[in-house]
Design a protein around this motif. Structure first.
Motif, short mmCIF file in Angstrom:
data_model
loop_
_atom_site.label_atom_id
_atom_site.label_comp_id
_atom_site.label_asym_id
_atom_site.label_seq_id
_atom_site.Cartn_x
_atom_site.Cartn_y
_atom_site.Cartn_z
N THR A 70 0.85 -1.19 0.00
CA THR A 70 0.00 0.00 0.00
C THR A 70 0.88 1.24 0.00
O THR A 70 1.82 1.34 0.79
CB THR A 70 -0.93 0.02 1.23
N TRP A 92 -3.15 5.54 -0.47
CA TRP A 92 -3.75 5.24 -1.76
C TRP A 92 -4.30 3.82 -1.73
O TRP A 92 -3.55 2.86 -1.54
CB TRP A 92 -2.71 5.39 -2.88
N ASN A 93 -5.61 3.66 -1.89
CA ASN A 93 -6.23 2.34 -1.78
C ASN A 93 -6.34 1.61 -3.12
O ASN A 93 -6.99 0.57 -3.22
CB ASN A 93 -7.61 2.44 -1.12
N GLY A 94 -5.70 2.16 -4.14
CA GLY A 94 -5.74 1.57 -5.47
C GLY A 94 -6.65 2.31 -6.41
O GLY A 94 -6.50 2.23 -7.64
N GLU A 95 -7.60 3.06 -5.84
CA GLU A 95 -8.54 3.83 -6.64
C GLU A 95 -8.66 5.28 -6.19
O GLU A 95 -8.96 6.16 -6.99
CB GLU A 95 -9.92 3.18 -6.60
#
Length: 225
Positions: A70, A92-95
């Motif tokens: 992460t 940043w959670n990927g989206e």
């Protein structure tokens, strides 16, 4: 890649983070990369430079790390892409960007390091939400952990020879475990801003606002074996 600030001049790069020798994360006071607005945080995969949503607003990203796959950023920014509880520390959670599960950190973040599979964070803060943490805190992926007190501020963390070190206005400290830190008796005559381990030659490089170490001339930089 070409970086620009808010005024069309040279950007200020404060941190470059190498992730698995495949991606460089770059942070600082950066408005644009090439012709794209990225607002202070981007990644470069040797072919393409891209941002993360709308980046962070006003002021700079000081530190970047990937912990448990992460991405986290720290600095003195007001928020990350307008998301709540993302001032100064954002995930940043990927989206999208998000804050911590326990609330917002209350002052600047200067550095990250991973030590014994825990994420250590340092800066000028005193709380994350209602959790008290005096300029230093650790996170194990689930819980936030009190690991001591640093006084006014600390600006650097580094792992050297399997041990954790911190730099700040008091010089250099070594982590002893729990909430205990030991201040080096031999120290620069002013602030330490950066620590960097040379694992090839087994030296710890020290940078900062000093002119001597233990009375011996050493202007702005020193090397400890």
């Amino acid at each position: 890649i070409c970086l620009w600030n808010n005024y069309g001049g040279d950007a200020i790069v404060k941190v470059i983070y190498n992730y698995n020798d495949s991606i460089l994360f770059i942070g600082g006071g950066i408005r644009c990369v090439n012709n794209d607005t990225i607002n202070n945080i981007l990644k470069w995969d040797t072919m393409h430079a891209t941002g993360f949503d709308n980046g962070v607003s006003i002021d700079a990203v000081n530190s970047i790390i990937v912990y448990h796959d992460t991405l986290l950023i720290g600095g003195n920014f007001n928020d990350a892409s307008g998301e709540p509880n993302t001032a100064r520390l954002a995930i940043w959670n990927g989206e999208a960007w998000q804050g911590t599960s326990i609330g917002q950190i209350d002052h600047y973040v200067y550095d990250f390091v991973i030590y014994q599979d825990k994420l250590f964070i340092t800066g000028r803060f005193g709380h994350i939400g209602s959790f008290v943490c005096d300029k230093i805190v650790a996170y194990n992926g689930e819980d936030w952990i009190n690991v001591g007190s640093f006084g006014m501020w600390a600006s650097a963390l580094e792992v050297f020879n399997g041990e954790l070190y911190a730099g700040g206005y008091w010089g250099i400290r070594k982590y002893l475990g729990g909430t205990q830190w030991e201040t080096f008796p031999v120290k620069p005559n002013d602030f330490v801003f950066e620590l960097k381990a040379d694992t090839t030659n087994t030296f710890l490089y020290v940078g900062g606002q000093f002119t001597a170490v233990a009375g011996e001339p050493s202007v702005g930089s020193a090397m400890w074996d």
